[in-house]
Design a protein around this motif. Structure first.
Motif, PDB file in Angstrom:
ATOM      1  N   PHE A   1       0.857  -1.199   0.000  1.00 40.26           N
ATOM      2  CA  PHE A   1       0.000   0.000   0.000  1.00 40.26           C
ATOM      3  C   PHE A   1       0.892   1.248   0.000  1.00 40.26           C
ATOM      4  CE2 PHE A   1      -3.576  -2.547   0.769  1.00 40.26           C
ATOM      5  CZ  PHE A   1      -4.739  -1.774   0.835  1.00 40.26           C
ATOM      6  N   LEU A   2       0.492   2.241  -0.791  1.00 37.66           N
ATOM      7  CA  LEU A   2       1.125   3.554  -0.737  1.00 37.66           C
ATOM      8  C   LEU A   2       0.014   4.592  -0.621  1.00 37.66           C
ATOM      9  CD1 LEU A   2       3.527   5.488  -0.896  1.00 37.66           C
ATOM     10  CD2 LEU A   2       3.345   5.397  -3.396  1.00 37.66           C
ATOM     11  N   THR A   3       0.012   5.306   0.494  1.00 45.26           N
ATOM     12  CA  THR A   3      -1.039   6.286   0.764  1.00 45.26           C
ATOM     13  C   THR A   3      -0.405   7.672   0.886  1.00 45.26           C
ATOM     14  OG1 THR A   3      -2.249   4.591   1.979  1.00 45.26           O
ATOM     15  CG2 THR A   3      -2.995   6.868   2.250  1.00 45.26           C
ATOM     16  N   VAL A   4      -0.883   8.610   0.063  1.00 44.46           N
ATOM     17  CA  VAL A   4      -0.275   9.938   0.002  1.00 44.46           C
ATOM     18  C   VAL A   4      -1.372  10.998   0.147  1.00 44.46           C
ATOM     19  CG1 VAL A   4       1.058  11.558  -1.410  1.00 44.46           C
ATOM     20  CG2 VAL A   4       1.584   9.108  -1.471  1.00 44.46           C
ATOM     21  N   PRO A   5      -1.210  11.930   1.091  1.00 48.34           N
ATOM     22  CA  PRO A   5      -2.216  12.995   1.242  1.00 48.34           C
ATOM     23  C   PRO A   5      -2.026  14.078   0.171  1.00 48.34           C
ATOM     24  CG  PRO A   5      -0.448  13.351   2.812  1.00 48.34           C
ATOM     25  CD  PRO A   5      -0.124  12.062   2.086  1.00 48.34           C
ATOM     26  N   MET A   6      -3.111  14.756  -0.156  1.00 51.62           N
ATOM     27  CA  MET A   6      -3.058  15.900  -1.068  1.00 51.62           C
ATOM     28  C   MET A   6      -3.542  17.111  -0.285  1.00 51.62           C
ATOM     29  SD  MET A   6      -4.415  14.425  -4.743  1.00 51.62           S
ATOM     30  CE  MET A   6      -6.048  14.045  -4.175  1.00 51.62           C
TER      31      MET A   6
END
Length: 552
Positions: free
Chosen positions: A143-148
């Protein structure tokens, strides 16, 4: 998996550049978001991905787009099925930040989270994911989770990718640090693009709200004009769409984009904004003597004075020994005549299509009657109130005569000029604004609805060739709505057959565009508008073959 080589990095930079260009050109937020997710998925060879957007209240993350190639899932966005996944709460029942969900954690702390194998991780709660895997026969791993976030740190969304795959073998592996850096760069670009779109949308909403604010002010000042400000843009758009769909005749090439429609709609809403400067007693002048109140009542009181004086004279004549019967007969005749004159002036006070010259002359004759009325004396500054006194004077003042002898309607020439000045004010107000390029025609569209095709209109005396099609469309909408309106204090709403006869004559005498009038009738725009917004009692039978200027 090994880190990327220079060629692969260059390819990703090209993808980022292409996406930057696309983000700058996109005007559809859903298309923009879908492209962001698909580029991120392609760049990292991810099997699936999700894009979350914060809810309106900022309390949860809503699934906006969800894609998985292996399972054939495509939900949300422009082309996907309806989202059926519950939102992820950002806070628990105590109001504390939700730390169990990786997406919520990333959103709350504005941090990227890169997990090599979710089945080996014990920091976050992946029970929902494990249930999903069990139900679908799938195996989630990396999993790769990135906020914007925008320039102020406000959350715009969360981008989550799942199962990075080797492009050759298809084996699942962890997202590399390079993958993470590229996706963070993409997320930053995406946040800027989304924020720009949001700001543009907010500015457009603000502009439309300001327009509605002006119309609220006009409506409160004059409910009749406020209603007109809502119906004219509606009828304008109906006729514009009919012209847009026409593929024959002089207007066959007229076409509108969505931006053109927005520009014309806004111009329609603003076409009478200058009336906010027009005195309400002029805008809504229901009778010829009306200002703040209808002064016919003052005139009526003068008749009461004349009648009282007549009765006093009769009583004095009787006391002087006169013939009572003769005196009573003369008094009755005099009172009857005064009452008839009073009723005549009441009728003269009502505006009409044309006051007869003999009636105008009768008003002038009645004005010369004499009565004993009060003399208005000004109080000197610091002085005492002047004593009340009366003296004989003309029954009507010159200003009252000028009003009561108005031939058409209820407005004097100066008042009509004041009304006509509203379009000058409309143009001045609209031209003073720094309109963006896509709205730069608003002043011309809104400011031309009182011009005529023959150049005899106002305020600029433009001819047909000097006017846009949109301004000519609005001129027809403005006239037809005004003719049919039954809520004006100074006139009754016309029957539709009469309104169409008037418009037809206008098309023949150079007042309105005959080509647009042809479409107005042929496409039955007038009828569609009337059935929606006009009292059914005004909608009588129309024989279109008898409408002046129209050939079926």
């Amino acid at each position: 998996m090994q880190e990327l080589n220079h060629t692969q990095i260059a390819q990703r930079l090209d993808q980022l550049t292409e996406l930057s260009v696309a983000l700058g050109a996109s005007i559809n937020t859903d298309e923009l978001l879908e492209r962001i997710l698909m580029v991120a998925k392609s760049m990292t060879h991810a099997d699936g991905g999700t894009l979350y957007r914060p809810s309106a209240d900022g309390r949860s993350l809503c699934f906006h787009i969800s894609v998985n190639d292996t399972l054939g899932i495509r939900q949300g966005g422009v082309h996907g099925d309806k989202i059926d996944i519950p939102a992820v709460p950002l806070y628990d029942e105590h109001g504390d930040k939700n730390l169990s969900s990786v997406a919520a954690y990333s959103a709350n702390f504005r941090l990227s989270v890169n997990i090599e194998d979710v089945y080996q991780a014990d920091v976050f709660n992946f029970s929902g994911m494990r249930m999903f895997d069990q139900q679908r026969g799938y195996h989630s791993q990396s999993f790769l989770t990135v906020p914007m976030a925008d320039h102020e740190g406000e959350l715009v969304g969360v981008l989550q990718l799942i199962n990075a795959k080797d492009p050759v073998t298809g084996a699942i592996h962890a997202f590399t640090p390079t993958d993470q850096r590229f996706i963070e760069a993409l997320a930053a670009q995406a946040a800027v693009a989304i924020t720009n779109q949001r700001l543009i949308l907010q500015l457009e909403e603000l502009l439309e709200s300001l327009v509605n604010l002006i119309n609220i002010g006009i409506d409160e000042k004059s409910p009749y004009t406020g209603r007109h400000c809502q119906f004219v843009p509606e009828l304008t758009m109906m006729l514009a769409e009919a012209v847009h769909s026409t593929d024959t005749g002089p207007l066959a090439d007229f076409r509108m984009t969505d931006a053109d429609r927005k520009e014309l709609w806004l111009a329609g809403l603003l076409h009478d904004c200058g009336k906010i400067t027009t005195p309400v007693h002029v805008v809504d002048k229901a009778t010829k003597l009306e200002t703040i109140f209808d002064r016919i009542h003052t005139v009526s009181t003068r008749f009461e004075v004349l009648m009282r004086d007549a009765e006093i004279r009769a009583l004095k004549a009787k006391l002087a020994g006169g013939d009572h019967a003769a005196i009573d007969a003369q008094l009755a005749q005099e009172l009857e005549q005064l009452e008839a004159d009073r009723q005549f002036l009441r009728m003269a006070n009502v505006g009409g299509e044309g006051m007869k010259p003999e009636d105008q002359e009768k008003v002038r004759q009645l004005a010369k009657m004499r009565w004993l009325g009060p003399v208005i004396q000004k109080k000197e500054p610091g002085g005492e109130e002047p004593p009340f006194r009366r003296e004989e004077q003309d029954f009507l003042t010159q200003e009252e005569v000028d009003n009561l002898t108005i031939r058409f309607g209820t407005l004097t020439d100066p008042e009509r000029k004041e009304i006509n000045n509203h379009i000058v004010m409309t143009i001045r107000m609209l031209e003073s604004l720094p309109w963006p390029k896509h709205l730069q025609n608003v002043p011309e569209y809104a400011g031309g609805h009182h011009e005529r095709m023959d150049g005899k209109g106002y305020p600029r005396g433009l001819t047909k060739d000097q006017m846009s099609v949109q301004a000519r469309i609005m001129a027809i909408a403005d006239i037809f709505e005004a003719l049919m309106a039954r809520d004006r204090p100074y006139k009754k709403g016309k029957m539709m057959s009469e309104a169409m006869r008037i418009l037809g004559n206008f098309s023949l005498n150079g007042h309105i565009d005959p080509d647009l009038f042809d479409i107005f009738v042929r496409q039955k725009v007038y009828l569609a508008f009337a059935h929606k917004n006009v009292d059914e009692r005004q909608i009588d039978h129309i024989d279109e073959s008898k409408i002046p200027g129209y050939t079926p």
